[in-house]
Enzyme design. Structure first.
Site, PDB file in Angstrom:
ATOM      1  N   GLU A  39       0.859  -1.195   0.000  1.00  0.00           N
ATOM      2  CA  GLU A  39       0.000   0.000   0.000  1.00  0.00           C
ATOM      3  C   GLU A  39       0.893   1.241   0.000  1.00  0.00           C
ATOM      4  O   GLU A  39       1.729   1.416   0.873  1.00  0.00           O
ATOM      5  CB  GLU A  39      -0.872  -0.013   1.266  1.00  0.00           C
ATOM      6  CG  GLU A  39      -1.690   1.254   1.447  1.00  0.00           C
ATOM      7  CD  GLU A  39      -2.395   1.299   2.813  1.00  0.00           C
ATOM      8  OE1 GLU A  39      -2.666   0.236   3.418  1.00  0.00           O
ATOM      9  OE2 GLU A  39      -2.657   2.424   3.291  1.00  0.00           O
ATOM     10  N   ARG A  43      -0.009  10.285   0.932  1.00  0.00           N
ATOM     11  CA  ARG A  43       0.395  11.392   1.824  1.00  0.00           C
ATOM     12  C   ARG A  43       1.548  12.204   1.262  1.00  0.00           C
ATOM     13  O   ARG A  43       1.973  13.180   1.873  1.00  0.00           O
ATOM     14  CB  ARG A  43       0.785  10.828   3.195  1.00  0.00           C
ATOM     15  CG  ARG A  43      -0.391  10.210   3.892  1.00  0.00           C
ATOM     16  CD  ARG A  43      -0.009   9.545   5.175  1.00  0.00           C
ATOM     17  NE  ARG A  43      -0.928   8.451   5.429  1.00  0.00           N
ATOM     18  CZ  ARG A  43      -0.809   7.593   6.408  1.00  0.00           C
ATOM     19  NH1 ARG A  43       0.208   7.674   7.245  1.00  0.00           N
ATOM     20  NH2 ARG A  43      -1.689   6.634   6.550  1.00  0.00           N
ATOM     21  N   THR A  67      -4.728   5.886   2.263  1.00  0.00           N
ATOM     22  CA  THR A  67      -5.159   7.234   2.663  1.00  0.00           C
ATOM     23  C   THR A  67      -6.066   7.870   1.611  1.00  0.00           C
ATOM     24  O   THR A  67      -5.995   9.076   1.339  1.00  0.00           O
ATOM     25  CB  THR A  67      -3.952   8.165   2.966  1.00  0.00           C
ATOM     26  OG1 THR A  67      -2.898   7.398   3.575  1.00  0.00           O
ATOM     27  CG2 THR A  67      -4.344   9.255   3.963  1.00  0.00           C
ATOM     28  N   LYS A 127     -10.541  -2.424   7.410  1.00  0.00           N
ATOM     29  CA  LYS A 127      -9.319  -2.055   8.126  1.00  0.00           C
ATOM     30  C   LYS A 127      -9.728  -1.610   9.536  1.00  0.00           C
ATOM     31  O   LYS A 127     -10.599  -0.740   9.672  1.00  0.00           O
ATOM     32  CB  LYS A 127      -8.649  -0.901   7.376  1.00  0.00           C
ATOM     33  CG  LYS A 127      -7.545  -0.180   8.127  1.00  0.00           C
ATOM     34  CD  LYS A 127      -6.863   0.819   7.198  1.00  0.00           C
ATOM     35  CE  LYS A 127      -5.909   1.722   7.970  1.00  0.00           C
ATOM     36  NZ  LYS A 127      -4.950   2.415   7.101  1.00  0.00           N
TER      37      LYS A 127
END
Ligand code: 3PG
Length: 207
Positions: A39, A43, A67, A127
């Site tokens: 992943e 960011r 994110t 998650k």
């Protein structure tokens, strides 16, 4: 999403990448360490280019984006070639948009109400963020068929405890890709961290 995580090694590295030139050596190190799914979080500005380069150089890896917080991010994510997306929370907007885009999505949850929202929208692979053994055990009672990917606060010292839980599909975390090792381009050290996690996971994972 469930089958993608079930096929994967049970550790999902959560990468914050500052320099897209590091993407392929970093992903190669994780791959050599035995990991199959990565992943890359949104960011940093380097994230999408990193995904693009990993997809081209290492097609055997499943590389997704992390994110994801808004549907407007989806066109660029799809263009970069992300195979899946992960979010820190759940939103109906993202549920609809990822489904419409055909992009497997791992939404984040923390409470029973959020699990119920996700289940009602058709997502049963979630998650748990931030991760907590207590919360995982609490949620396993009313939601025994949900597959969780706990993330946030996981490392070598507690990985096995999480993987022993029957509802855990895999564990996510950034401990495998420390910023200092990336900056030093110490890919061998990252490979060792990945191998260590795979070794710890072996024999502990039941899902
Ligand atoms: C995430 O985005 O999933 C978390 O920031 C990862 O948490 P960690 O850095 O504690 O592994």
């Amino acid at each position: 999403m469930r089958s993608l995580l079930q096929q994967a090694s049970p550790v999902l590295p959560v990468v914050v990448i500052e320099d897209s030139a590091h993407a392929v050596p970093l992903a190669s190190a994780l791959c050599e360490g035995g990991l199959t799914v990565i992943e890359i979080t949104l960011r940093t500005d380097a994230a999408l280019e990193a995904i693009r380069q990993i997809r081209q150089a290492l097609p055997q890896l499943q590389v997704g984006v992390g994110t994801l917080t808004h549907a407007r991010q989806l066109p660029a994510i799809l263009d970069a070639g992300a195979c899946f997306a992960v979010s820190p929370g759940f939103s109906s907007e993202l549920a609809a948009a990822t489904r419409a885009a055909g992009l497997p999505w791992l939404p984040g949850v923390q409470t029973p109400s959020e699990v119920m929202q996700a289940l009602n929208a058709g997502f049963d692979c979630l998650k748990l963020f931030p991760a907590s053994l207590t919360q995982l055990d609490t949620l396993a009672g009313p939601f025994p068929t949900v597959g969780f990917c706990p993330t946030g606060g996981i490392n070598d010292s507690n990985l096995q405890q999480y993987l022993q839980r029957p509802t855990v599909l895999c564990c996510g975390g950034s401990w495998l890709v420390p910023p200092a090792l990336q900056a030093a381009q110490d890919w061998n050290a990252i490979c060792i961290l990945a191998s260590r996690a795979v070794e710890l996971a072996r024999g502990e994972h039941r899902c």
